[in-house]
Each structure stands twice: as C-alpha cells, then as structure tokens.
Design a protein around this motif. Structure first.
Motif, short mmCIF file in Angstrom:
data_model
loop_
_atom_site.label_atom_id
_atom_site.label_comp_id
_atom_site.label_asym_id
_atom_site.label_seq_id
_atom_site.Cartn_x
_atom_site.Cartn_y
_atom_site.Cartn_z
N LEU A 1 0.81 -1.21 0.00
CA LEU A 1 0.00 0.00 0.00
C LEU A 1 0.85 1.26 0.00
CD1 LEU A 1 -2.72 -1.08 2.61
CD2 LEU A 1 -3.03 -0.84 0.14
N GLY A 2 2.17 1.07 0.01
CA GLY A 2 3.07 2.22 0.00
C GLY A 2 3.17 2.92 1.34
N ILE A 3 2.91 2.17 2.43
CA ILE A 3 2.97 2.75 3.78
C ILE A 3 4.29 2.35 4.44
CG2 ILE A 3 1.88 2.83 6.05
CD1 ILE A 3 -0.76 2.09 4.68
N SER A 4 5.01 3.32 4.95
CA SER A 4 6.26 3.04 5.65
C SER A 4 5.98 2.41 6.99
CB SER A 4 7.03 4.35 5.85
OG SER A 4 8.11 4.15 6.73
N LEU A 5 6.79 1.42 7.35
CA LEU A 5 6.62 0.76 8.65
C LEU A 5 6.79 1.74 9.80
CD1 LEU A 5 8.39 -2.67 8.07
CD2 LEU A 5 5.95 -2.17 8.05
N SER A 6 7.54 2.82 9.57
CA SER A 6 7.74 3.81 10.63
C SER A 6 6.48 4.64 10.88
CB SER A 6 8.90 4.75 10.26
OG SER A 6 8.59 5.49 9.09
N GLU A 7 5.51 4.52 9.99
CA GLU A 7 4.28 5.31 10.11
C GLU A 7 3.11 4.49 10.68
OE1 GLU A 7 4.54 8.48 6.50
OE2 GLU A 7 4.13 6.40 5.92
N MET A 8 3.39 3.30 11.13
CA MET A 8 2.30 2.47 11.65
C MET A 8 2.76 1.65 12.85
SD MET A 8 2.11 -0.53 8.74
CE MET A 8 0.91 -1.46 9.66
N ASP A 9 1.79 1.28 13.67
CA ASP A 9 2.02 0.39 14.80
C ASP A 9 1.11 -0.82 14.65
OD1 ASP A 9 3.92 1.91 16.26
OD2 ASP A 9 2.30 3.22 16.97
N VAL A 10 1.64 -1.99 14.89
CA VAL A 10 0.85 -3.21 14.93
C VAL A 10 0.78 -3.65 16.39
CG1 VAL A 10 0.63 -5.61 14.18
CG2 VAL A 10 1.54 -3.88 12.60
N VAL A 11 -0.41 -3.65 16.95
CA VAL A 11 -0.58 -3.95 18.37
C VAL A 11 -1.42 -5.22 18.52
CG1 VAL A 11 -1.44 -3.12 20.59
CG2 VAL A 11 -0.48 -1.50 18.93
N GLU A 12 -0.91 -6.19 19.21
CA GLU A 12 -1.63 -7.44 19.47
C GLU A 12 -2.59 -7.22 20.63
OE1 GLU A 12 -0.80 -12.17 20.38
OE2 GLU A 12 0.87 -10.81 20.04
N THR A 13 -3.85 -7.63 20.45
CA THR A 13 -4.86 -7.45 21.49
C THR A 13 -5.60 -8.76 21.74
OG1 THR A 13 -6.71 -6.93 20.02
CG2 THR A 13 -5.24 -5.10 20.61
N GLN A 14 -6.40 -8.76 22.81
CA GLN A 14 -7.33 -9.85 23.03
C GLN A 14 -8.40 -9.80 21.94
OE1 GLN A 14 -7.28 -12.30 25.45
NE2 GLN A 14 -5.22 -11.50 25.88
N PRO A 15 -9.03 -10.93 21.62
CA PRO A 15 -10.11 -10.90 20.62
C PRO A 15 -11.21 -9.93 21.02
CG PRO A 15 -9.47 -13.16 21.12
CD PRO A 15 -8.76 -12.29 22.12
N ILE A 16 -11.76 -9.20 20.07
CA ILE A 16 -12.81 -8.23 20.33
C ILE A 16 -14.16 -8.85 19.99
CG2 ILE A 16 -13.67 -5.92 19.83
CD1 ILE A 16 -10.88 -5.99 21.12
N VAL A 17 -15.11 -8.78 20.94
CA VAL A 17 -16.44 -9.35 20.72
C VAL A 17 -17.48 -8.29 21.05
CG1 VAL A 17 -15.69 -11.70 21.24
CG2 VAL A 17 -16.54 -10.26 23.08
N PHE A 18 -18.71 -8.49 20.60
CA PHE A 18 -19.79 -7.60 20.97
C PHE A 18 -20.06 -7.73 22.46
CE2 PHE A 18 -21.02 -8.25 16.43
CZ PHE A 18 -20.87 -6.92 16.05
N ALA A 19 -20.27 -6.59 23.13
CA ALA A 19 -20.54 -6.60 24.57
C ALA A 19 -21.98 -7.06 24.81
CB ALA A 19 -20.32 -5.22 25.16
N SER A 20 -22.18 -7.93 25.79
CA SER A 20 -23.51 -8.39 26.17
C SER A 20 -23.92 -7.70 27.46
CB SER A 20 -23.52 -9.90 26.38
OG SER A 20 -23.26 -10.59 25.18
N THR A 21 -25.22 -7.56 27.67
CA THR A 21 -25.73 -7.02 28.91
C THR A 21 -26.52 -8.10 29.64
OG1 THR A 21 -27.92 -6.25 28.19
CG2 THR A 21 -26.03 -4.83 27.67
N LEU A 22 -26.91 -7.79 30.86
CA LEU A 22 -27.70 -8.72 31.65
C LEU A 22 -29.05 -9.00 31.03
CD1 LEU A 22 -26.94 -7.21 35.19
CD2 LEU A 22 -25.87 -9.21 34.14
#
Length: 257
Positions: free
Chosen positions: A5-26
């Motif tokens: 995509l022509g993006i320099s690695l210095s211009e981006m961060d790759v951050v590992e996270t926990q899986p994201i899910v829809f929040a449930s309510t009671l």
C-alpha cells in the motif's frame, strides 16, 4: 501488506490485542446461563421479568433458582416456564419443578423461610455452575457484562450487621452495601405474607431485580449469601433470604463445581 500500500513501517504500529467481541448485557441472551441474567415468564397473558439467581443441582437435576413470586403462582408448583432473556419458543430455559410452600403463622398471616423456586433446565440449554455475571463495577449503574464471579462456597446463616454484601440484577446491575438488619421478619406490603429470618442490605434495587444472587466477595471468588426478593419503594435497600432458609425450603443444593 503495508509495503504493497506504499505505507512506511515507521508510520504504523501493529498492536496485538485480546479478541474483540460484541458486549452483552444482563438483558441479552447469554449462554451458558449464569446468575444475574434477565429471565421472563407469563401469568395468564401478562409478561414479567425477573432475575436468574444462580445455577444449581437439586436431587441430581440441573436447573436454577429464582423467586417463588417469579412464577405464575407463589407457594405452589404449576410448571411455570422461564425464558431467557425474553419470551420466545427458542428462549425456553427452564420449567418450575419445586416451589416454597406457605405455612400458617397466625390466623391472618402466612409465612415462608425463603421466597424461592427451582426451575429444571430445558433440554439442550447450557449453564455454568458456580458462575455469576459481573458487570463493569459496583454501584455504577452498568448492565454490561465484563466478566464473572466464581462461587467458591455458601455463607452460613444470617449475615452480621455491617457485613458488606453484593447483588447482580437485570435492572440495577451490580450494587453493593452493608447489612443494616439481620435475622428479621419482613412483611410484604399489600399481602398477608411474612418472610422469616431475612437480612436487609443498604444497596440499590429496582423492579425486576427479584431473584438476584446475593453474595460476599472473598479473595478471588464469592460466597453465595442468598437470594434477593424485595426492597424499599425508593430503591435504597434490598431484602434477601439467606442460603440456609433457601435450602430449608428447596432441600440441599449444589451451587458450585
């Protein structure tokens, strides 16, 4: 992909996270079942909402405990069907099979040790024994499920005045406060019903919280103290039946793995 995509690695961060899910309510549909969730039932053509107290095993049968007044007829077994979170055929989660029976305590009054009923779990419905829904924080008004409380035991008898207790219910979520009255007999306004040997906690409550699990936080888990069935009209305190009273009415229960 960044290079393509022509993006320099210095211009981006790759951050590992926990899986994201829809929040449930009671008030959402949640499986496996856990304490604190909304349940619904019918009385004739009217629909009502209560709270699932806690999963349990009674006489080798899996199910859950809620209030007797969260059935079509308090003090009698008539096979009320419970749904989660709302009434729909696919949402059937249990059928009432045991209910606390009234005793006559005076010429004009009838009494209970606990306002409780046991609903046998419907076939194919999963449940997590010993698990209570945990919202984002005590007394913050949130209904969003942020984790679970693990039941590690049951409290014995009534809670002494000053004890800090909690409840999780479909209306006001997780509320916390201290016991202000212990081992007292409580009348229900507009009825001839008296609940014997109850505890009262200065913590928030609202209509629909009936059936909420009441518990004490201990270390990394909780001790199940009982089941909420009522409260002040201004929502400033709730009343619950201690576990000893619950099991006096329903018999022995297994409430944790």
């Amino acid at each position: 992909r960044a290079s393509a995509l022509g993006i320099s690695l210095s211009e981006m961060d790759v951050v590992e996270t926990q899986p994201i899910v829809f929040a449930s309510t009671l008030r959402d549909g949640v499986r496996p079942l856990e304490g604190g969730l909304q349940i619904a039932f019918k009385v004739k053509r009217a629909t009502y909402a209560c709270t699932l107290g806690f999963n349990a095993v009674r006489s080798s049968t899996g199910g859950f405990v809620t209030n007797s007044h969260c059935t079509a007829k308090q003090g009698a077994v008539e096979g009320t069907q419970h749904y989660q979170p709302t009434i729909a055929t696919a949402n059937l989660v249990g059928t009432e099979t045991a209910d606390a029976s009234f005793a006559t305590c005076s010429r004009s009054k009838k009494c209970l040790d606990a306002d409780v009923a046991f609903s046998t779990r419907a076939q194919g419905v999963t449940a997590s024994l010993g698990s209570l829904a945990r919202t984002t924080g005590a007394n913050d008004g949130s209904l969003t499920i942020a984790g679970t409380f693990a039941i590690v035991g049951e409290a014995l008898g009534n809670a002494p005045v000053g004890t800090t207790l909690n409840k999780v219910g479909r209306t006001t979520g997780w509320t916390q406060g201290t016991v202000i009255n212990s081992n007292v007999n409580v009348g229900v306004q507009g009825t001839n019903i008296i609940l014997l040997g109850q505890d009262i906690v200065a913590a928030g409550v609202g209509a629909g919280d009936s059936g909420s699990p009441v518990f004490k936080i201990v270390g990394n888990g909780v001790e199940l103290a009982g089941i909420l069935w009522g409260g002040a009209t201004d929502g400033s305190y709730f009343v619950y039946s201690p576990m000893a009273n619950v099991e006096r009415e329903l018999g022995a229960l297994t409430t944790s793995p």
